[in-house]
Write an enzyme that holds these catalytic residues in place. Structure first.
Site, PDB file in Angstrom:
ATOM      1  N   ARG A 109       0.885  -1.182   0.000  1.00 21.97           N
ATOM      2  CA  ARG A 109       0.000   0.000   0.000  1.00 21.97           C
ATOM      3  C   ARG A 109       0.917   1.224   0.000  1.00 21.97           C
ATOM      4  O   ARG A 109       1.563   1.530   1.002  1.00 21.97           O
ATOM      5  CB  ARG A 109      -0.898  -0.019   1.230  1.00 21.97           C
ATOM      6  CG  ARG A 109      -1.626   1.291   1.407  1.00 21.97           C
ATOM      7  CD  ARG A 109      -2.760   1.191   2.393  1.00 21.97           C
ATOM      8  NE  ARG A 109      -3.901   0.519   1.810  1.00 21.97           N
ATOM      9  CZ  ARG A 109      -5.133   0.545   2.301  1.00 21.97           C
ATOM     10  NH1 ARG A 109      -5.383   1.218   3.409  1.00 21.97           N
ATOM     11  NH2 ARG A 109      -6.122  -0.079   1.711  1.00 21.97           N
TER      12      ARG A 109
ATOM     13  N   HIS B 230      -7.151   0.855  -6.583  1.00 22.44           N
ATOM     14  CA  HIS B 230      -7.390  -0.033  -5.432  1.00 22.44           C
ATOM     15  C   HIS B 230      -8.035  -1.335  -5.945  1.00 22.44           C
ATOM     16  O   HIS B 230      -9.204  -1.609  -5.672  1.00 22.44           O
ATOM     17  CB  HIS B 230      -8.295   0.680  -4.422  1.00 22.44           C
ATOM     18  CG  HIS B 230      -8.282   0.075  -3.055  1.00 22.44           C
ATOM     19  ND1 HIS B 230      -7.491  -1.003  -2.710  1.00 22.44           N
ATOM     20  CD2 HIS B 230      -8.986   0.402  -1.919  1.00 22.44           C
ATOM     21  CE1 HIS B 230      -7.698  -1.311  -1.447  1.00 22.44           C
ATOM     22  NE2 HIS B 230      -8.597  -0.482  -0.946  1.00 22.44           N
TER      23      HIS B 230
ATOM     24  N   GLN C  77      -9.883  -4.055  -3.596  1.00 18.32           N
ATOM     25  CA  GLN C  77     -11.177  -3.562  -3.107  1.00 18.32           C
ATOM     26  C   GLN C  77     -12.262  -3.813  -4.153  1.00 18.32           C
ATOM     27  O   GLN C  77     -13.364  -4.273  -3.848  1.00 18.32           O
ATOM     28  CB  GLN C  77     -11.069  -2.051  -2.831  1.00 18.32           C
ATOM     29  CG  GLN C  77     -12.385  -1.418  -2.439  1.00 18.32           C
ATOM     30  CD  GLN C  77     -12.875  -1.909  -1.090  1.00 18.32           C
ATOM     31  OE1 GLN C  77     -12.140  -1.863  -0.115  1.00 18.32           O
ATOM     32  NE2 GLN C  77     -14.106  -2.394  -1.017  1.00 18.32           N
TER      33      GLN C  77
ATOM     34  N   ASP D 205     -17.224   7.072  -1.535  1.00 13.86           N
ATOM     35  CA  ASP D 205     -15.970   6.865  -0.795  1.00 13.86           C
ATOM     36  C   ASP D 205     -15.666   8.162  -0.055  1.00 13.86           C
ATOM     37  O   ASP D 205     -16.269   9.209  -0.328  1.00 13.86           O
ATOM     38  CB  ASP D 205     -14.857   6.498  -1.798  1.00 13.86           C
ATOM     39  CG  ASP D 205     -13.528   6.164  -1.121  1.00 13.86           C
ATOM     40  OD1 ASP D 205     -13.499   5.985   0.113  1.00 13.86           O
ATOM     41  OD2 ASP D 205     -12.507   6.090  -1.837  1.00 13.86           O
TER      42      ASP D 205
ATOM     43  N   CYS E 273     -16.336   1.468   0.362  1.00 15.88           N
ATOM     44  CA  CYS E 273     -15.176   0.630   0.663  1.00 15.88           C
ATOM     45  C   CYS E 273     -14.768   0.702   2.128  1.00 15.88           C
ATOM     46  O   CYS E 273     -14.108  -0.205   2.623  1.00 15.88           O
ATOM     47  CB  CYS E 273     -14.002   1.030  -0.223  1.00 15.88           C
ATOM     48  SG  CYS E 273     -13.546   2.768  -0.030  1.00 15.88           S
TER      49      CYS E 273
ATOM     50  N   ARG F 261     -13.536  -8.884   1.345  1.00 17.08           N
ATOM     51  CA  ARG F 261     -12.099  -8.668   1.135  1.00 17.08           C
ATOM     52  C   ARG F 261     -11.331  -9.936   1.511  1.00 17.08           C
ATOM     53  O   ARG F 261     -10.404 -10.344   0.818  1.00 17.08           O
ATOM     54  CB  ARG F 261     -11.582  -7.496   2.002  1.00 17.08           C
ATOM     55  CG  ARG F 261     -12.185  -6.131   1.721  1.00 17.08           C
ATOM     56  CD  ARG F 261     -11.807  -5.576   0.375  1.00 17.08           C
ATOM     57  NE  ARG F 261     -10.381  -5.377   0.167  1.00 17.08           N
ATOM     58  CZ  ARG F 261      -9.651  -4.364   0.638  1.00 17.08           C
ATOM     59  NH1 ARG F 261     -10.206  -3.423   1.372  1.00 17.08           N
ATOM     60  NH2 ARG F 261      -8.350  -4.281   0.368  1.00 17.08           N
TER      61      ARG F 261
HETATM   62  N1  NVA Z   1      -9.974   6.494  -1.432  1.00 15.80           N
HETATM   63  C1  NVA Z   1      -9.657   6.015  -0.122  1.00 15.80           C
HETATM   64  C2  NVA Z   1      -9.819   4.526  -0.038  1.00 15.80           C
HETATM   65  C3  NVA Z   1      -9.542   3.962   1.324  1.00 15.80           C
HETATM   66  C4  NVA Z   1      -9.661   2.476   1.370  1.00 15.80           C
HETATM   67  C5  NVA Z   1      -8.232   6.399   0.237  1.00 15.80           C
HETATM   68  O1  NVA Z   1      -7.361   6.365  -0.634  1.00 15.80           O
HETATM   69  O2  NVA Z   1      -8.001   6.732   1.384  1.00 15.80           O
HETATM   70  N1   CP Z   2     -11.227  -0.409   2.211  1.00 12.25           N
HETATM   71  C1   CP Z   2      -9.967  -0.422   2.644  1.00 12.25           C
HETATM   72  O1   CP Z   2      -9.004  -0.626   1.895  1.00 12.25           O
HETATM   73  O2   CP Z   2      -9.833  -0.208   3.987  1.00 12.25           O
HETATM   74  P1   CP Z   2      -8.481  -0.007   4.787  1.00 12.25           P
HETATM   75  O3   CP Z   2      -7.934   1.341   4.421  1.00 12.25           O
HETATM   76  O4   CP Z   2      -8.888  -0.082   6.237  1.00 12.25           O
HETATM   77  O5   CP Z   2      -7.526  -1.112   4.416  1.00 12.25           O
END
Ligand code: NVA
Ligand code: CP
Length: 314
Positions: free
Chosen positions: A101, A128, A131, A226, A267, A295
């Site tokens: 990540r 992502h 997801q 989101d 998500c 997930r």
């Molecule tokens: N768009 C959000 C998704 C989190 C799972 C982010 O990047 O924080």
């Molecule tokens: N939806 C998702 O990726 O959640 P986290 O940021 O908690 O991993």
């Protein structure tokens, strides 16, 4: 080398096979108890996570393998002492699989080019994919199909989840409308949109971007939103974003424009009272916990597919 850096890398039949495998694993998890025996997953994190981190680790444990959490702030890479290429080459000697990540999408591309083992994108600023596989599984469970359904996404359009949804919609033949402010800072990346539309031409999907949230949601089978403040967005943008995105909040009034049997997805993490109200996220249309649970099942299927491609033909 197989990997999952972008959902656009995977063909429709690969996505279908992995979703089918995820469903099988979900219904008979014990059959996969030893499926990744003695395998090691290294999980690299530059950003926070609840779902991605814990579901990948649990998935490995439940399939007989092991997952190592590695906070990149503590790494030579994070301290500017080592390159991504060298980090990737070394990790590939220890691990069977990497999940990362990261902020910059280019960084996961470089990681995948040099690791010598499969690499999974656990979220970058741009995409992502894991997801979206869980989202597709949830939609499939609730609606029985993907192709021909109408998906509405409202809120921040320049967003990793939005991008991966657009690419998946194009690939799987789902019609998708994005409702977001008419400003390049809040609209999907034009390159992603172009790519999604090219795929949509082959599958018959319609991909549209609209200013009006109600028009975006009208007749939708699935309503998705989101966070307005993704992990990489600076805190000082909060006030402006709240002001710009408020007309895109998913509340009971907006949900009335969707089909009566529409489901709501997010998500997570959600900022209740911003992109979604309590009555929607806790209401009868919401499938967010099923989506979060999926997930786990999808990550098992993705790892099995990457390490044992034949498993997804079962
Ligand atoms: N768009 C959000 C998704 C989190 C799972 C982010 O990047 O924080
Ligand atoms: N939806 C998702 O990726 O959640 P986290 O940021 O908690 O991993």
């Amino acid at each position: 080398m197989r990997s999952l850096v972008s959902i656009a890398q995977w063909s429709r039949s690969t996505i279908e096979r992995v979703l089918k495998l995820a469903l099988e694993i979900k219904h008979e998890p014990a059959r996969y108890r030893d499926a990744l025996l003695d395998r090691t997953l290294v999980m690299l994190f530059e950003k926070p996570s609840l779902r991605t981190r814990v579901s990948f680790e649990a998935a490995m444990t439940q399939m007989g393998g092991h997952a190592i959490y590695y906070d990149l702030r503590d790494s030579p890479l994070g301290r500017g002492k080592e390159s991504i290429e060298d980090t990737a080459r070394v990790l590939g000697r220890y691990a069977d699989l990497l999940m990362a990540r990261l902020y910059r999408h280019e960084d996961i591309v470089r990681l995948a080019q040099h690791a010598g083992v499969p690499v999974i994108n656990g979220l970058t600023n741009d995409e992502h994919p894991t997801q979206i596989l869980a989202d597709l599984l949830t939609i499939l469970e609730c609606k029985g199909r993907l192709a021909g359904l109408r998906l509405a996404y409202v809120g921040d359009g320049l967003n990793n989840v939005t991008h991966s949804l657009l690419l998946a919609a194009g690939r799987m033949g789902m019609h998708m409308r994005v409702g977001s402010p008419n400003d390049p800072a809040y609209r999907p990346d034009p390159a992603v949109l172009r790519r999604a539309r090219i795929m949509a031409r082959a599958t018959g999907a319609r991909i549209e971007v609209l200013d009006d949230a109600r028009a975006a949601v009208r007749g939708a089978d699935v309503v998705y939103t989101d966070s307005w403040m993704s992990y990489h967005i600076p805190e000082d943008q909060m006030e402006e974003r709240r002001r710009r995105f408020l007309p895109y909040q998913v509340n009971a009034a907006l949900m009335k424009h969707a089909r009566r049997d529409a489901i709501f997805l997010h998500c997570l993490p959600a900022t209740r009272g911003c992109e979604v109200t309590d009555d929607v996220i806790d209401g009868p249309a919401s499938r967010v916990l099923q989506e979060a649970e999926n997930r786990l099942h999808v990550h098992k299927a993705v790892m099995l597919y990457l390490l044992h491609p034949a498993a997804s033909r079962l």
